[in-house]
Design a protein around this motif. Structure first.
Motif, PDB file in Angstrom:
ATOM      1  N   ARG A   1      -2.775   2.218  12.726  1.00 15.97           N
ATOM      2  CA  ARG A   1      -3.889   3.168  12.612  1.00 15.97           C
ATOM      3  C   ARG A   1      -3.834   4.268  13.664  1.00 15.97           C
ATOM      4  O   ARG A   1      -3.845   4.004  14.858  1.00 15.97           O
TER       5      ARG A   1
ATOM      6  N   THR B   1      -2.335   9.774  11.754  1.00 11.99           N
ATOM      7  CA  THR B   1      -1.296   9.989  10.741  1.00 11.99           C
ATOM      8  C   THR B   1      -1.241   8.856   9.708  1.00 11.99           C
ATOM      9  O   THR B   1      -0.339   8.835   8.860  1.00 11.99           O
TER      10      THR B   1
ATOM     11  N   SER C   1      -2.890   7.946   6.965  1.00 15.39           N
ATOM     12  CA  SER C   1      -2.883   8.176   5.515  1.00 15.39           C
ATOM     13  C   SER C   1      -1.562   8.821   5.077  1.00 15.39           C
ATOM     14  O   SER C   1      -1.067   8.561   3.976  1.00 15.39           O
ATOM     15  N   LYS C   2      -0.970   9.611   5.951  1.00 17.52           N
ATOM     16  CA  LYS C   2       0.354  10.167   5.623  1.00 17.52           C
ATOM     17  C   LYS C   2       1.387   9.058   5.523  1.00 17.52           C
ATOM     18  O   LYS C   2       2.270   9.089   4.654  1.00 17.52           O
TER      19      LYS C   2
ATOM     20  N   GLN D   1       0.729   6.001   4.682  1.00 15.83           N
ATOM     21  CA  GLN D   1       0.463   5.271   3.433  1.00 15.83           C
ATOM     22  C   GLN D   1       1.187   5.938   2.271  1.00 15.83           C
ATOM     23  O   GLN D   1       1.748   5.259   1.405  1.00 15.83           O
ATOM     24  N   SER D   2       1.177   7.265   2.251  1.00 10.60           N
ATOM     25  CA  SER D   2       1.836   7.905   1.112  1.00 10.60           C
ATOM     26  C   SER D   2       3.358   7.830   1.242  1.00 10.60           C
ATOM     27  O   SER D   2       4.062   7.742   0.232  1.00 10.60           O
TER      28      SER D   2
ATOM     29  N   ASP E   1      -4.739  -4.845   8.124  1.00  8.78           N
ATOM     30  CA  ASP E   1      -4.395  -3.724   7.239  1.00  8.78           C
ATOM     31  C   ASP E   1      -3.344  -4.074   6.177  1.00  8.78           C
ATOM     32  O   ASP E   1      -2.893  -3.172   5.469  1.00  8.78           O
TER      33      ASP E   1
ATOM     34  N   ALA F   1      -4.130  -2.658   2.892  1.00 13.78           N
ATOM     35  CA  ALA F   1      -4.168  -1.187   2.886  1.00 13.78           C
ATOM     36  C   ALA F   1      -2.771  -0.576   2.862  1.00 13.78           C
ATOM     37  O   ALA F   1      -2.553   0.472   2.264  1.00 13.78           O
TER      38      ALA F   1
END
Ligand code: UD1
Ligand code: M6R
Length: 371
Positions: free
Chosen positions: A283, A286, A288-289, A291-292, A312, A315
């Motif tokens: 966490r 960055t 969410s970047k 995650q993609s 996580d 997630a």
């Protein structure tokens, strides 16, 4: 001297809660009453003003010491507002890159004797820069040749692969960031949270060391592999580079640390069902970047191992297909200290399983005193 450990590298990995404690001893101020939580770096206090006013801070080092500076770069830029540039010592010398009187040049070296770093120091000094040392060795050439500096006090490091010096270097450079920023009111809360995080860091390292068995299991799965990629970004770009350096240096396996933001600019072509890839996705801003990035690697059937924050797993890996390594969460700028530990353990176990010399990898010397 190895005590209950088979190898110095193993001992030094497990020593990190204590080495970090010694690194910070007497340098963190708890605050209370009207006093702020802050840091004291005895060797720098007369030079902080000059550093804050410099046009840029240049970090110079080799190998792991360079990686440690890279890990600390974002927090130094954030808290000091001074642009930070990075130099591998040999490359700076090859280019004879410009250095000015208005620059602060920071030399990072565990041994304090690395030939390229030392020569870069002479070069920067002759161009009039303020030269600051961050070394583990009192009385070393770099400690003596710099105008001022900080000893990291990690204790003697014997394994050729640098482990505890790396985490202590990051701790010291984070304290440097706090010291440089301590004339600013606006960052006060942020700085106090980091001081709290530093106080608690040895405990968190103790916790992450419990992953030892899991990392040994993972090493068993990877023993026969030819290659291992490690993707990171932000604070943990350095973790990717340093993890890969450990794997190649001691386990003699090809490994590459990759900035995740560069994935589509080439590395993605390597991804298939067979090549193991570690993605660091703890966490921070960055997340969410990352995650993609994971989604895109999965779409190419990448064989993923994800390092994420405790809790996580869902997630980062909603279908439970990839392997997940959960690490404790700390302040974002301190997360590299936690995240490198499972990778140090992985490199260690891979080396033992592959039957190579842990403390004295072939062709390497602990301190590189010739060019
Ligand atoms: C110093 C003492 C420490 C003592 C503490 C008490 C030494 C080596 N350290 O620690 O034993 O407990 O005061 O307050 O005697 N320096 C460089 N280049 C470098 C590293 C350091 O020039 O690469 C200089 C520093 O500017 C400083 C001196 O060496 O003048 C000592 O540095 P450091 O050990 O980090 O200082 P303190 O933490 O104050
Ligand atoms: O003593 P130094 O920190 O100056 O050494 C720099 C590199 O030689 C060193 O970090 C090397 O990369 C290590 N063997 C890595 O584990």
């Amino acid at each position: 001297k190895k005590g209950n450990y088979e190898h110095y590298m193993e001992k030094e990995i497990f020593e990190q809660p204590e080495s970090l404690t010694t690194t910070m001893r007497g340098r963190l101020i708890r605050g209370g009453e009207s006093k702020l939580k802050s840091v004291v770096l005895g060797g720098l206090k007369d030079h902080l003003r000059t550093m804050r006013r410099s046009r840029r801070i240049i970090f110079i080092g080799c190998g792991t010491s360079y990686n440690a500076a890279l890990a600390a770069r974002p927090i130094i830029e954030e808290l000091s507002g001074v642009p930070v540039t990075m130099e591998l010592a040999s490359d700076l010398l090859d280019r004879q890159g410009p250095i000015y009187r208005e620059d602060t040049a920071v030399f990072v070296s565990q041994s304090g004797e690395t030939a390229d770093t030392l020569q870069a120091l002479e070069y920067a000094n002759s161009h009039g820069a303020l030269c600051v040392g961050i070394t583990n060795t009192v009385g070393s050439a770099i400690a003596r040749g710099t105008h001022c500096g900080v000893h990291i006090n990690a204790g003697c490091e014997i394994g050729v692969a640098s482990t505890k010096a790396y985490t202590s270097q990051i701790a010291v450079m984070t304290m440097l960031a706090l010291a440089l920023g301590d004339d600013s009111m606006s960052s006060r809360n942020r700085r106090e949270e980091i001081v709290d995080g530093l106080f608690d860091l040895p405990n968190k390292v103790k916790e992450v060391l419990k992953l030892d068995k899991d990392m040994k299991e993972l090493a068993k799965l990877l023993t026969e592999e030819q290659s291992l990629l490690i993707f990171g970004r932000g604070y943990n770009y350095a973790t990717a580079l340093e993890g890969a350096l450990k794997v190649k240096e001691v386990a003699l396996m090809h490994s590459e640390g990759i900035l995740a933001g560069e994935m589509k600019h080439g590395p993605l072509a390597l991804v298939d069902e067979t090549l193991p890839i570690i993605v660091i996705a703890t966490r921070d801003a960055t997340f969410s970047k990352q995650q993609s990035v994971i989604q895109q690697l999965r779409a190419r059937k990448g064989r993923l191992i994800v390092i994420c924050t405790k809790g996580d797993a869902e997630a980062v890996c909603p279908y439970g297909v990839s392997r997940v390594i959960e690490v404790p969460r700390v302040e974002d700028c301190l997360q590299p200290v936690i995240n490198i530990v499972p990778l140090q353990l992985l490199a260690y176990h891979l080396t033992v399983l592959r039957g190579y010399n842990v403390d004295q990898p072939r062709n390497l010397a602990k301190s590189v005193t010739t060019q």
